[in-house]
Write an enzyme that holds these catalytic residues in place. Structure first.
Site, PDB file in Angstrom:
ATOM      1  N   HIS A  97      40.373  19.436 -31.094  1.00  0.00           N
ATOM      2  CA  HIS A  97      40.086  20.008 -29.781  1.00  0.00           C
ATOM      3  C   HIS A  97      40.428  18.961 -28.737  1.00  0.00           C
ATOM      4  O   HIS A  97      40.210  17.775 -28.951  1.00  0.00           O
ATOM      5  CB  HIS A  97      38.592  20.349 -29.656  1.00  0.00           C
ATOM      6  CG  HIS A  97      38.164  20.583 -28.234  1.00  0.00           C
ATOM      7  ND1 HIS A  97      38.309  21.814 -27.618  1.00  0.00           N
ATOM      8  CD2 HIS A  97      37.651  19.744 -27.292  1.00  0.00           C
ATOM      9  CE1 HIS A  97      37.877  21.708 -26.360  1.00  0.00           C
ATOM     10  NE2 HIS A  97      37.473  20.464 -26.141  1.00  0.00           N
ATOM     11  N   GLU A 134      32.337  18.487 -20.982  1.00  0.00           N
ATOM     12  CA  GLU A 134      32.291  18.284 -22.438  1.00  0.00           C
ATOM     13  C   GLU A 134      31.852  16.861 -22.793  1.00  0.00           C
ATOM     14  O   GLU A 134      31.089  16.655 -23.736  1.00  0.00           O
ATOM     15  CB  GLU A 134      33.674  18.592 -23.040  1.00  0.00           C
ATOM     16  CG  GLU A 134      34.023  20.077 -22.934  1.00  0.00           C
ATOM     17  CD  GLU A 134      35.477  20.378 -23.288  1.00  0.00           C
ATOM     18  OE1 GLU A 134      36.209  19.456 -23.723  1.00  0.00           O
ATOM     19  OE2 GLU A 134      35.885  21.546 -23.121  1.00  0.00           O
ATOM     20  N   TYR A 139      31.766  25.721 -26.052  1.00  0.00           N
ATOM     21  CA  TYR A 139      32.711  26.850 -26.022  1.00  0.00           C
ATOM     22  C   TYR A 139      32.204  27.965 -25.114  1.00  0.00           C
ATOM     23  O   TYR A 139      32.387  29.146 -25.415  1.00  0.00           O
ATOM     24  CB  TYR A 139      32.928  27.375 -27.446  1.00  0.00           C
ATOM     25  CG  TYR A 139      33.882  26.538 -28.280  1.00  0.00           C
ATOM     26  CD1 TYR A 139      35.173  26.229 -27.830  1.00  0.00           C
ATOM     27  CD2 TYR A 139      33.517  26.079 -29.540  1.00  0.00           C
ATOM     28  CE1 TYR A 139      36.052  25.486 -28.611  1.00  0.00           C
ATOM     29  CE2 TYR A 139      34.395  25.328 -30.330  1.00  0.00           C
ATOM     30  CZ  TYR A 139      35.663  25.040 -29.854  1.00  0.00           C
ATOM     31  OH  TYR A 139      36.537  24.312 -30.631  1.00  0.00           O
ATOM     32  N   LYS A 181      38.188  18.306 -35.847  1.00  0.00           N
ATOM     33  CA  LYS A 181      37.380  19.422 -36.349  1.00  0.00           C
ATOM     34  C   LYS A 181      37.108  19.268 -37.852  1.00  0.00           C
ATOM     35  O   LYS A 181      37.712  18.420 -38.517  1.00  0.00           O
ATOM     36  CB  LYS A 181      38.126  20.735 -36.059  1.00  0.00           C
ATOM     37  CG  LYS A 181      38.265  21.037 -34.555  1.00  0.00           C
ATOM     38  CD  LYS A 181      38.945  22.390 -34.356  1.00  0.00           C
ATOM     39  CE  LYS A 181      38.983  22.778 -32.893  1.00  0.00           C
ATOM     40  NZ  LYS A 181      39.525  24.151 -32.717  1.00  0.00           N
ATOM     41  N   ASN A 187      42.449  24.291 -36.602  1.00  0.00           N
ATOM     42  CA  ASN A 187      43.647  23.677 -36.018  1.00  0.00           C
ATOM     43  C   ASN A 187      43.449  22.191 -35.716  1.00  0.00           C
ATOM     44  O   ASN A 187      44.050  21.656 -34.785  1.00  0.00           O
ATOM     45  CB  ASN A 187      44.084  24.473 -34.781  1.00  0.00           C
ATOM     46  CG  ASN A 187      42.988  24.581 -33.729  1.00  0.00           C
ATOM     47  OD1 ASN A 187      41.909  24.028 -33.898  1.00  0.00           O
ATOM     48  ND2 ASN A 187      43.282  25.273 -32.644  1.00  0.00           N
TER      49      ASN A 187
HETATM   50  P1  DAT Z   1      42.378  25.369 -27.498  1.00  0.00           P
HETATM   51  O1  DAT Z   1      41.559  24.788 -28.637  1.00  0.00           O
HETATM   52  O2  DAT Z   1      43.851  25.180 -27.735  1.00  0.00           O
HETATM   53  O3  DAT Z   1      41.920  24.899 -26.139  1.00  0.00           O
HETATM   54  P2  DAT Z   1      41.065  27.888 -26.878  1.00  0.00           P
HETATM   55  O4  DAT Z   1      40.174  27.107 -25.957  1.00  0.00           O
HETATM   56  O5  DAT Z   1      41.749  29.077 -26.329  1.00  0.00           O
HETATM   57  O6  DAT Z   1      42.165  26.939 -27.555  1.00  0.00           O
HETATM   58  O7  DAT Z   1      40.207  28.386 -28.113  1.00  0.00           O
HETATM   59  C1  DAT Z   1      39.226  27.548 -28.706  1.00  0.00           C
HETATM   60  C2  DAT Z   1      39.378  27.607 -30.206  1.00  0.00           C
HETATM   61  O8  DAT Z   1      39.075  28.911 -30.659  1.00  0.00           O
HETATM   62  C3  DAT Z   1      40.790  27.319 -30.687  1.00  0.00           C
HETATM   63  O9  DAT Z   1      41.000  25.946 -30.940  1.00  0.00           O
HETATM   64  C4  DAT Z   1      40.884  28.126 -31.933  1.00  0.00           C
HETATM   65  C5  DAT Z   1      39.955  29.274 -31.708  1.00  0.00           C
HETATM   66  N1  DAT Z   1      40.671  30.496 -31.290  1.00  0.00           N
HETATM   67  C6  DAT Z   1      41.292  30.719 -30.111  1.00  0.00           C
HETATM   68  N2  DAT Z   1      41.840  31.936 -30.079  1.00  0.00           N
HETATM   69  C7  DAT Z   1      41.533  32.506 -31.281  1.00  0.00           C
HETATM   70  C8  DAT Z   1      41.791  33.760 -31.882  1.00  0.00           C
HETATM   71  N3  DAT Z   1      42.489  34.715 -31.234  1.00  0.00           N
HETATM   72  N4  DAT Z   1      41.339  33.984 -33.143  1.00  0.00           N
HETATM   73  C9  DAT Z   1      40.635  33.035 -33.811  1.00  0.00           C
HETATM   74  N5  DAT Z   1      40.342  31.830 -33.305  1.00  0.00           N
HETATM   75  C10 DAT Z   1      40.785  31.572 -32.065  1.00  0.00           C
HETATM   76 MG    MG Z   2      40.142  25.224 -25.151  1.00  0.00          MG
END
Ligand code: DAT
Ligand code: MG
Length: 140
Positions: A121, A132, A51, A11, A118
Site C-alpha cells: 500500500h 494514515e 480504508y 501487506k 498486491n
Molecule cells: P490502491 O491500493 O492502489 O491505492 P485502492 O485504494 O483503490 O487501490 O484500493 C485499496 C485496495 O483494495 C487495493 O490495494 C486492492 C483492493 N481493491 C481495490 N479495488 C478492488 C476490487 N475491485 N476488488 C477487490 N479488491 C480491490
Molecule cells: Mg488507495
C-alpha cells in the site's frame, strides 16, 4: 521542493512471501529514507479508518479479512515527491495490469481474482499520507 512523507505497508502476502527486504531495498535504492518501521497484525478498527473511502464497497470485507490474515510491515518513507514516486514504484492496483519492473508487477504472487493481494500500500495524496501516518504511527 521540500521533502514529504508517505505511508507504505507491506501487506500480508508480501510478508508471507519474504518480500519485506525486497520492498525496502527498492525504496532505499530509489533514494528514499525509511524513517519509521513496525510490524503488526492490524485491528478491524485501524483498517476501517485506514480504508475509510472503501467502507461499504463490495470488496471491503474481503480486503479487511485479507489485511488481518497475518502481520503487515508499516513504514514511513521520506523524500522529495515520495508520495507519487512510491505509487509509481508500486505499479497499478491490479497486479495483472501492473507493469513489469514495478513492485506489484514483479512481486505479486496471488493474482488472478485476488486484486487485494498486491504486496504493498502507498498513500495516494498529501492529505491521505498525513491521515494514515497519524493512524499507524500515533507517536510521530
Ligand atoms: P490502491 O491500493 O492502489 O491505492 P485502492 O485504494 O483503490 O487501490 O484500493 C485499496 C485496495 O483494495 C487495493 O490495494 C486492492 C483492493 N481493491 C481495490 N479495488 C478492488 C476490487 N475491485 N476488488 C477487490 N479488491 C480491490
Ligand atoms: Mg488507495
Amino acid at each position: 521542493m521540500a521533502a514529504e512523507r508517505t505511508l507504505v505497508l507491506v501487506k500480508p502476502d508480501g510478508v508471507r512471501h519474504r518480500q519485506i527486504g525486497e520492498v525496502l531495498r527498492r525504496i532505499e535504492t530509489k533514494g528514499y529514507d525509511v524513517v519509521a518501521l513496525q510490524m503488526l497484525v492490524p485491528t478491524p478498527e485501524l483498517l476501517e479508518k485506514h480504508y475509510e473511502e472503501h467502507v461499504g464497497k463490495s470488496f471491503y470485507g474481503v480486503l479487511v479479512e485479507f489485511m488481518m490474515s497475518g502481520p503487515v510491515v508499516a513504514a514511513v518513507v521520506e523524500g522529495e515527491q515520495v508520495i507519487p514516486a512510491f505509487r509509481s514504484l508500486a505499479g497499478a492496483t491490479d497486479p495483472i495490469k501492473a507493469a513489469p519492473g514495478s513492485i506489484r508487477g514483479d512481486l505479486a504472487r496471488d493474482w488472478g481474482t485476488k486484486v487485494q493481494q498486491n504486496v504493498v500500500h502507498g498513500s495516494d495524496s498529501p492529505e491521505s499520507a498525513a491521515r494514515e501516518i497519524a493512524l499507524w504511527f500515533p507517536s510521530l
